[in-house]
Design a protein around this motif. Structure first.
Motif, mmCIF file in Angstrom:
data_model
loop_
_atom_site.group_PDB
_atom_site.id
_atom_site.type_symbol
_atom_site.label_atom_id
_atom_site.label_comp_id
_atom_site.label_asym_id
_atom_site.label_seq_id
_atom_site.Cartn_x
_atom_site.Cartn_y
_atom_site.Cartn_z
ATOM 1 N N GLU A 119 25.230 27.694 -40.290
ATOM 2 C CA GLU A 119 25.514 28.826 -39.569
ATOM 3 C C GLU A 119 25.058 28.715 -38.186
ATOM 4 O O GLU A 119 25.727 29.405 -37.444
ATOM 5 C CB GLU A 119 25.119 30.095 -40.662
ATOM 6 N N LEU A 120 23.820 28.580 -38.154
ATOM 7 C CA LEU A 120 23.239 28.516 -36.930
ATOM 8 C C LEU A 120 23.939 27.698 -35.764
ATOM 9 O O LEU A 120 24.074 27.813 -34.744
ATOM 10 C CB LEU A 120 21.593 28.374 -36.771
ATOM 11 N N ALA A 121 23.927 26.327 -36.417
ATOM 12 C CA ALA A 121 24.526 25.268 -35.658
ATOM 13 C C ALA A 121 25.907 25.525 -35.189
ATOM 14 O O ALA A 121 26.220 25.414 -34.097
ATOM 15 C CB ALA A 121 24.472 23.935 -36.291
ATOM 16 N N ARG A 122 26.785 26.245 -35.821
ATOM 17 C CA ARG A 122 27.940 26.685 -35.639
ATOM 18 C C ARG A 122 27.905 27.679 -34.709
ATOM 19 O O ARG A 122 28.437 27.521 -33.497
ATOM 20 C CB ARG A 122 28.928 27.113 -36.679
ATOM 21 N N ALA A 123 26.987 28.537 -34.624
ATOM 22 C CA ALA A 123 26.810 29.585 -33.814
ATOM 23 C C ALA A 123 26.648 29.058 -32.190
ATOM 24 O O ALA A 123 27.066 29.271 -31.205
ATOM 25 C CB ALA A 123 25.725 30.594 -33.900
ATOM 26 N N CYS B 175 29.731 35.260 -32.618
ATOM 27 C CA CYS B 175 28.426 34.738 -32.391
ATOM 28 C C CYS B 175 27.528 35.760 -31.712
ATOM 29 O O CYS B 175 27.811 36.410 -30.784
ATOM 30 C CB CYS B 175 28.628 33.466 -31.160
ATOM 31 N N PRO B 176 26.324 35.781 -32.511
ATOM 32 C CA PRO B 176 25.092 36.709 -32.001
ATOM 33 C C PRO B 176 24.528 36.346 -31.059
ATOM 34 O O PRO B 176 23.629 37.325 -30.538
ATOM 35 C CB PRO B 176 24.600 37.128 -33.405
ATOM 36 N N ILE B 177 24.589 34.916 -30.570
ATOM 37 C CA ILE B 177 23.614 34.500 -29.769
ATOM 38 C C ILE B 177 24.210 34.898 -28.348
ATOM 39 O O ILE B 177 25.273 34.970 -27.999
ATOM 40 C CB ILE B 177 23.447 32.882 -29.787
ATOM 41 N N ARG B 178 23.276 35.196 -27.473
ATOM 42 C CA ARG B 178 23.530 35.288 -25.836
ATOM 43 C C ARG B 178 23.268 34.052 -25.221
ATOM 44 O O ARG B 178 22.072 33.751 -25.386
ATOM 45 C CB ARG B 178 22.771 36.633 -25.481
ATOM 46 N N PHE B 179 24.205 33.804 -24.437
ATOM 47 C CA PHE B 179 24.186 32.382 -23.536
ATOM 48 C C PHE B 179 23.650 32.938 -22.144
ATOM 49 O O PHE B 179 23.767 34.277 -21.718
ATOM 50 C CB PHE B 179 25.300 31.716 -23.786
ATOM 51 N N GLY B 180 23.286 31.659 -21.479
ATOM 52 C CA GLY B 180 22.895 32.151 -20.066
ATOM 53 C C GLY B 180 21.328 32.042 -19.889
ATOM 54 O O GLY B 180 20.701 32.488 -21.135
ATOM 55 N N ARG B 181 20.670 31.904 -19.064
ATOM 56 C CA ARG B 181 19.555 31.994 -18.768
ATOM 57 C C ARG B 181 18.853 33.468 -18.630
ATOM 58 O O ARG B 181 19.266 33.867 -17.513
ATOM 59 C CB ARG B 181 18.784 31.053 -17.690
#
Length: 216
Positions: A123-127, A161-167
């Motif tokens: 699940e994490l890898a997919r996110a 996806c609950p992860i936020r991308f960007g620095r």
């Protein structure tokens, strides 16, 4: 053939089990969590035991996936190199069948650039993979050519996806040795404007220089 079609074909070939039963095995480089924002995904904050020891965040996350087959002792193995600050899927390795011993040796070599790597839930890898691809898509960048075939081994994401991308939540492009920085900057100017991103470019035998700085 779209991604859904590719997933169906490959899943049928390897007879992958239903989610939660025989999920693919997934690994990422230690320190991966330093390059993303997990505020919206607290369930994954403890899955990076090497974060404190890892080198400075570079915005790159390496993912390896192995999907076991019901018919064979060999697993279908695929990999991804993610730029989680801008470009999304920079590289994707299409599935290749591997025996357990070969997979173990391959995995060690695959992560040889890092001090260590960790196994994480599918699940994490997919996110990470699909989230990075979606983030880059909004910026005008398509994933690498073998993405669909490699993604079929990983399976489809269950939801948003609950992860936020960007620095630190902000778009930052740092060029790699095989990038075309001028073309990438042109795309970013078109999609987010001159003030919508940070950009740091390194040329051979020259220090990095900042081209643009967001005023947001």
């Amino acid at each position: 053939m779209g991604l859904a079609d590719v997933v169906g074909v490959l899943n049928g070939a390897v007879e992958a089990a239903a989610p939660g039963h025989g999920e693919p095995r997934c690994w990422v480089n230690a320190g991966w969590s330093r390059s993303v924002d997990l505020e919206g995904a607290p369930q994954w904050t403890g899955l990076d035991p090497g974060a404190c020891d890892a080198e400075e965040a570079r915005g790159l996350v390496t993912v390896l996936v192995a999907a076991d087959s019901a018919r064979s002792t060999k697993a279908q193995v695929a990999g991804f190199l993610l730029d989680v600050w801008c470009l999304g899927v920079k590289n994707a390795l299409p599935p290749e069948p591997m025996s357990p011993s070969r997979l173990d040796a391959y995995r060690q070599a695959y992560f040889s650039a890092y001090d260590k790597h960790v196994q994480v839930p599918a699940e994490l890898a997919r996110a990470l993979v699909f989230g990075a691809a979606a983030y880059a898509h909004e910026l005008g960048f398509a994933p690498q050519a073998d993405f669909e075939a490699a993604a079929a081994v990983l399976g489809e994401p269950a939801g948003a996806c609950p992860i936020r991308f960007g620095r630190d939540g902000k778009l930052l492009y740092v060029n790699g040795p095989y990038d075309d920085p001028e073309a990438i900057v042109r795309t970013l100017r078109r999609t987010v404007g001159d003030d919508g991103f940070h950009c740091t470019v390194a040329f051979p035998e020259q220090p990095r220089r900042r081209l643009f700085r967001s005023r947001r």
